[in-house]
Structures are given as C-alpha cells and as structure tokens.
Design an enzyme around this catalytic site. Structure first.
Site, short mmCIF file in Angstrom:
data_model
loop_
_atom_site.label_atom_id
_atom_site.label_comp_id
_atom_site.label_asym_id
_atom_site.label_seq_id
_atom_site.Cartn_x
_atom_site.Cartn_y
_atom_site.Cartn_z
N HIS A 308 0.58 2.14 1.80
CA HIS A 308 0.43 2.80 2.58
C HIS A 308 0.27 2.66 4.18
CE1 HIS A 308 1.28 7.07 3.92
NE2 HIS A 308 1.74 7.04 3.21
N ASP A 365 4.35 7.83 -4.62
CA ASP A 365 5.67 7.66 -5.24
C ASP A 365 5.68 6.17 -6.63
OD1 ASP A 365 7.36 8.10 -3.08
OD2 ASP A 365 6.74 6.77 -1.97
#
Ligand code: CMC
Length: 431
Positions: A308, A365
């Site tokens: 991320h 996700d």
C-alpha cells in the site's frame, strides 16, 4: 512550535511549520519558489500535503484509519454505509431525524430518468464497466445543469441534493450497467428499500420474482461499501480535488475520480486479485510461482492485493474484511477454494523476506473480491463496487475544497528535462 529552515548555498530561509490535530507535522513550502527560486520536487506527491482536511485521519505506520475522529473498527462494527456516508460528508453522526431525512433524500433520488437510460444503449455490450460508469456519472452534469453550475457558491447551495443524487445514482447506474451488459431488463429502485437491499434488488431481481436480500448479505454489502467510503488523499480523491479546483461541478469531478479509480494499481486491484487467485487455482499451483514472479521487481508481476502506498504495517480495513470473509462465507454456507488459496498466499508472503523487508502486507482488496463473489457480484463489477463505496469520500472532499474561500486551482510544477532551445528545421532538411 518547531522551526524549520532551508539553507541554499549560504542563505538560510525560515519555513513555517504546520501541525495537524493528530500531531502530523508539515513544512509549509507555499512561498518556497517565490522566496528562493526553487520548487520542491516530489514525484508522485508521496511526501506532499496538497490540502488541510478535517475528513479522514490516516496513520499508515500504525495502521490507523479514522473518519471525522471515529475509528474505522467502530464504524465497521456499529454503523452502516449510509450513516457513515453522512458522517464523512457532514462531519457528525446524524441524529435520528437527520438520518431519516438523509435516507429519504437518497431514496427519492435513486432513479435514472428515461432520457438518461438511453445513454446505456450507446455502449457496446462488452464495454468495460468502469468506462461506462465514469461516462454516465459525468452525464449527470448534463442532465441536472441546475445542480452543476461552475460557480462554487451556487453549487454549494444545491449541495445536499447533488450529493444525495450522486450517492444514490452512482449505485443505481452500477446496477443498471450490470443488467445492460447481460441483456437483462432494468429493475428500477424501490422507495421502501434501504440502500444496500435496493442495490441487490436492482441487480438480481428476475421477472415476477423480486430478489430479497438475506440480512447477512445486506450486512456484508454494507460493510464492504463502508470500508471503502473514504481514504484520505488517494489517487482518485486527489483527482476529484484536482478537477474540482478548476471550479468544475460535483458530478464532473466525481466522474474524473471514477476514471482514476479504474486503474489496476488502485480500484482495479480487487479484480486483479481474483484473477490471480483463480489462475493459481486453475494451475493447481500453491502460489509459489506467483510469489517468485512478484519478487522479480516487475510492475506487471506484483502480488495483487499486497502493499500500500501509505500503510506500511497493516491495512486496518484488510483486518476487518479478512475476518468478515470467514463470517460471511460461513453464514452463507459457501466453501470458496479461493479463500483457502488467499490464506495460504498471505501466510507464504508474510514469511518471505522480500515482502517483510518491504513492508508489504495484504490490503483491503486482498479479501474484498472473495466477499463480492459470495454475494454473486461478478468480477468485472468489483471496481464498480469500490466506486459506489467511495462516492461519499469524493463528495466530502469536493465540498471541503469548494467551501474554502482561500482555495487555489491545483497546478503543480515540474522539473523540465527535455531538449533545450533549438531552431525549427524545415521538413526537407530533416534526416
Ligand atoms: N508485489 C511485489 N512487490 C511489490 C508490491 C507487490 N504487490 N508492491 C510493492 N512492491 C515492491 C516494489 O517493487 C518496490 O520494490 P523495490 O524497493 O525493490 O523497488 C517496493 O515493494 C516498494 O514499492 P513501491 O512501488 O514504493 O510501493 P508504492 O507505495 O509506490 O505502491 C502500490 C503501492 C499499492 C501501488 C503497490 O504496493 C502495488 O502495486 N500493489 C499491488 C496493487 C494493489 O493491491 N493495489 C491496491 C491498493 S489498496 C486499494 C487502494 O487504496 O487503492
């Protein structure tokens, strides 16, 4: 108050320091170029605060995410998508009367008018859903010009209605494009259904057989949308602010944000994860090949759902959704082999020095696709679901920007590295 200064050659320039309410510190470089002739170079803006914002606090090193001060864990446990949307947009949790009023406004503005429905037919059946979504959402500015002026003050006067339309209609457009692509007749929203139940009704009802969402299905969808509701100055939200800063209206700005969200490194990662898990399943591999390929450093071989831009410890949304995945599948009695593959892959990566040393952990996700699959949502709709969830955050950021009387048009600079000045050469003389 800390002091900062910049020394260039022998001259020292004091720079103001700004401290946020959570102690985040920033060096204010707004006058840097005017005073020193230098600009700050920060490719990708990873170290640049583009605004002051009171909406979402994110501490990536410690895995903290709070909306208007409320921890995401508490919102996920006690709130629902519509209430969280209100909180994010208006700054406070609504009391019972305000919650009712907001819900009513969403319900009243759910439908897509007949003329607008014709836009769908202009798209090929296999058109990428996100391309359809951003175009159709952009067309709201054409259908409701009275709500989409290019005057911030007028736009803000119409804000409540425009915001409710955006949240409610993005959801309806998502369900309609799903049906259009399958050649199914549209199912229109029902005024008596809550937000998520209405979406599932519009997606999955059959002729003479209304789809009635089981409570656990509606709850799972609520959680999924809530976890995506806002995420600070990410690529798509920054796009909304960038576009909005030119005094573009809310619908146009959101449409641009949806386009930004479509990329596989951003909102498109959820379906990329499922493609990856499916490929592992089809190959009968245990993920070793994918992990090895991801370690090559090539962008196209990344382990999707890992890493991320700001979370460098853990993504708190991933923790919540990873647990919800187990709960939802158990409650629905679904055994998804991809869940087992995802868990094995997570464990393998978490014990691999490549991922550990780069602080690459599962992001939101990694598991969201498995929940969506359990709800019957096809893979090519996953990013659309992310977009529906993200609408409140985009609206809140647009509003914050539009309400700031001191706001400036976004206009970054660059360091030019192209050819220096040269003379034009007529075509006959070119080699
Ligand atoms: N698999 C393998 N290596 C990776 C991955 C990954 N998923 N992500 C980053 N790396 C490597 C990268 O190659 C670099 O290695 P090196 O230092 O040897 O050059 C290092 O880790 C640091 O990466 P980075 O490019 O500086 O990370 P970033 O902060 O620019 O990128 C990211 C963040 C999310 C784009 C990236 O981690 C990625 O591509 N992940 C996969 C796509 C994904 O899951 N995206 C969804 C993000 S969550 C939803 C959202 O909020 O949008």
């Amino acid at each position: 108050m800390a002091n900062a200064s910049l020394k260039i050659d022998d001259k020292e320039y004091p720079l103001p320091v700004i401290t946020g309410t959570e102690g985040e510190k920033a060096i204010d470089t707004r006058r840097l170029r005017a005073e020193t002739g230098y600009i700050a170079y920060d490719q990708g803006y990873g170290n640049t605060g583009s605004c002051e914002s009171a909406i979402t606090f994110l501490d990536g090193d410690n895995g903290i995410l709070r909306h208007r001060g409320y921890p995401i864990e508490q919102l996920a446990q006690h709130s629902d998508f519509v209430e969280t949307a209100y909180l994010i947009i208006y700054g406070e949790l609504p009391n019972a009367a305000k919650r009712k009023e907001f819900g009513l406004l969403l319900r009243k503005n759910a439908a897509i008018e007949t003329q607008m429905q014709k836009i769908f037919e202009g798209f090929p059946k296999g058109a990428p859903p996100m391309a359809m979504l951003s175009s159709i959402v952009g067309s709201l500015a054409a259908h409701y010009p009275e709500l989409a002026t290019n005057d911030f003050e007028k736009d803000l006067k119409n804000f409540d209605l425009a915001a409710a339309m955006a949240i409610s209609k993005v959801r309806t457009i998502g369900a309609m494009l799903y049906r259009y692509q399958r050649g199914l007749p549209y199912v229109f929203p029902k005024q008596d259904l809550p937000f998520c139940e209405n979406f599932l009704h519009m997606m999955f009802s059959e002729p003479y057989k209304d789809y009635v969402a089981a409570p656990e299905v509606a709850k799972a969808l609520n959680l999924l949308l809530l976890l995506h509701a806002d995420h600070e100055q990410n690529c798509s939200t920054s796009t909304v602010r960038m576009v909005g800063s030119s005094a573009a209206n809310l619908f146009t700005s959101i449409s641009a944000g949806i386009s930004a969200l479509s990329g596989p490194l951003h909102g498109g990662a959820n379906s990329a994860v499922m493609h990856m898990l499916q490929a592992i399943h089809d190959e009968g591999d245990d993920g070793t090949r994918f992990i090895a390929a991801a370690k090559s450093g090539s962008k196209s071989n990344r382990l999707m759902g890992f890493g991320h831009a700001v979370y460098k410890n853990f993504d708190p949304r991933a923790k919540i959704i990873g647990k919800a995945c187990d709960d939802v599948l158990n409650k629905l009695g679904i055994k998804d082999p991809l869940l087992a593959i995802a868990k094995n892959l997570e464990q393998a990566a978490l014990h691999d020095d490549y991922f550990v040393s780069r602080k690459l952990y599962p992001n939101v996700d990694f598991y969201s696709g498995i929940i969506m699959r359990a709800l019957g949502i096809p893979m090519n709709m996953f990013t659309v679901m992310f977009a529906i969830g993200r609408t409140p955050g985009q609206i809140a950021n647009w509003r914050e920007l539009a309400s700031n009387p001191k706001g400036r048009i976004y206009r970054p600079r660059q360091v030019y590295v192209g050819p220096v000045k040269r003379e034009y050469v007529p075509i006959a003389q070119r080699t």
